[in-house]
Scaffold this active site. Structure first.
Site, PDB file in Angstrom:
ATOM      1  N   CYS A  46       0.784  -1.519  -0.148  1.00  0.00           N
ATOM      2  CA  CYS A  46       0.371  -0.173   0.071  1.00  0.00           C
ATOM      3  C   CYS A  46       0.769   1.034   0.135  1.00  0.00           C
ATOM      4  CB  CYS A  46      -0.860   0.002   0.972  1.00  0.00           C
ATOM      5  SG  CYS A  46      -2.174   1.041   0.971  1.00  0.00           S
ATOM      6  N   HIS A  47       0.839   1.850   0.634  1.00  0.00           N
ATOM      7  CA  HIS A  47       1.746   3.204   1.572  1.00  0.00           C
ATOM      8  C   HIS A  47       2.982   2.339   1.694  1.00  0.00           C
ATOM      9  CE1 HIS A  47      -1.759   5.059   1.136  1.00  0.00           C
ATOM     10  NE2 HIS A  47      -1.727   5.857   0.067  1.00  0.00           N
ATOM     11  N   GLU A  50      -5.852   6.619  -4.261  1.00  0.00           N
ATOM     12  CA  GLU A  50      -5.382   7.621  -3.573  1.00  0.00           C
ATOM     13  C   GLU A  50      -6.597   9.278  -3.416  1.00  0.00           C
ATOM     14  OE1 GLU A  50      -4.055   8.324  -0.486  1.00  0.00           O
ATOM     15  OE2 GLU A  50      -2.113   7.972  -1.390  1.00  0.00           O
TER      16      GLU A  50
END
Length: 258
Positions: A135-136, A166
């Protein structure tokens, strides 16, 4: 890596507790920590935790409908480990065969540009270990340079939280940068699936996932790679032992002829 100390994985968590200047709370994504934790633990691996600033890292909301998240937050060993995590700057990378970067929006502020995290990731990879991120979490791969002087992301096929995702969560103007764009600037090819669809990419010993739905898949691919590393090491050790036996046999034969 030493086979005798195999099966140890480090999960790295953000210490960022707000979304920039908004004051909105954030932290590590519990799904992205809990599901890999369970995969690694069930596979027989030791799991340790570290965070950017040490101490007890902030976390996002626990989804009570997810039994794995509930199990993770109630597990006494995990709770004790998370109560006072070490800073990544004091972690010895030689102790770990793999490092997994847990996502969550907070990573966008404190993973990127953190020299200690970059050094840790590079050291594990350079030593033949496995690096994973979801993910991030791949924000922690930005600017990681390996011992050969090449960026870890250069020429890599990866997955990460996409620009579309996002925008879907309305954070495109809150995060300091768009992760997909930054990874591509680093020379990576981002393989994007539809929003919230599981997407795991494996490129040599680098495993990345697009979103929370991909977390368990990243961990499963990491365990496969770690199993392969063990096999390769055992084969190399057996070859070395066989060569030594042959050398001793040859020396013994020479002594007998004399």
């Amino acid at each position: 890596m030493d086979i005798t100390t195999m099966k140890k994985i480090l999960l790295v968590l953000t210490s960022q507790d707000t979304l920039g200047e908004t004051g909105e709370p954030t932290g590590y994504n519990v799904a992205e920590a809990s599901h890999p934790w369970k995969v690694f633990r069930d596979a027989g691996y030791f799991v340790d935790f570290a965070s950017i600033e040490g101490g007890q890292p902030p976390r996002d909301e626990v989804q009570e409908a997810d039994p794995v998240q509930v199990e993770f937050t109630q597990d006494e060993t995990a709770k004790a480990s998370l109560y006072n995590t070490p800073k990544v700057s004091v972690v010895d990378p030689a102790q770990y065969d793999a490092v997994y970067l847990v996502g969550g929006h907070g990573t966008m502020w404190d993973f990127t540009g953190n020299a200690a995290l970059q050094k840790l990731v590079a050291a594990v990879y350079d030593a033949g270990g496995v690096v994973g991120a979801v993910c991030h979490g791949p924000s922690g791969l930005v600017d990681v340079e390996l011992s050969n002087g090449v960026r870890l992301l250069s020429g890599r096929k990866v997955a990460a939280f996409t620009n579309a995702e996002e925008e879907a969560v309305g954070k495109q103007d809150t995060v300091p940068y768009l992760l997909q764009d930054r990874l591509e600037e680093q020379g990576a090819t981002v393989k994007a699936a539809e929003n919230w669809e599981e997407n795991v990419q494996v490129d040599e010993r680098l495993v990345t996932g697009q979103n929370p739905q991909s977390a368990a898949g990243v961990a499963k691919e990491m365990t496969k790679l770690l199993t392969e590393v063990v096999r390769e090491q055992k084969a190399e050790e057996e070859q070395a032992a066989q060569a030594l036996r042959e050398e001793h046999d040859a020396e013994k034969a020479e002594d007998e002829q004399e």
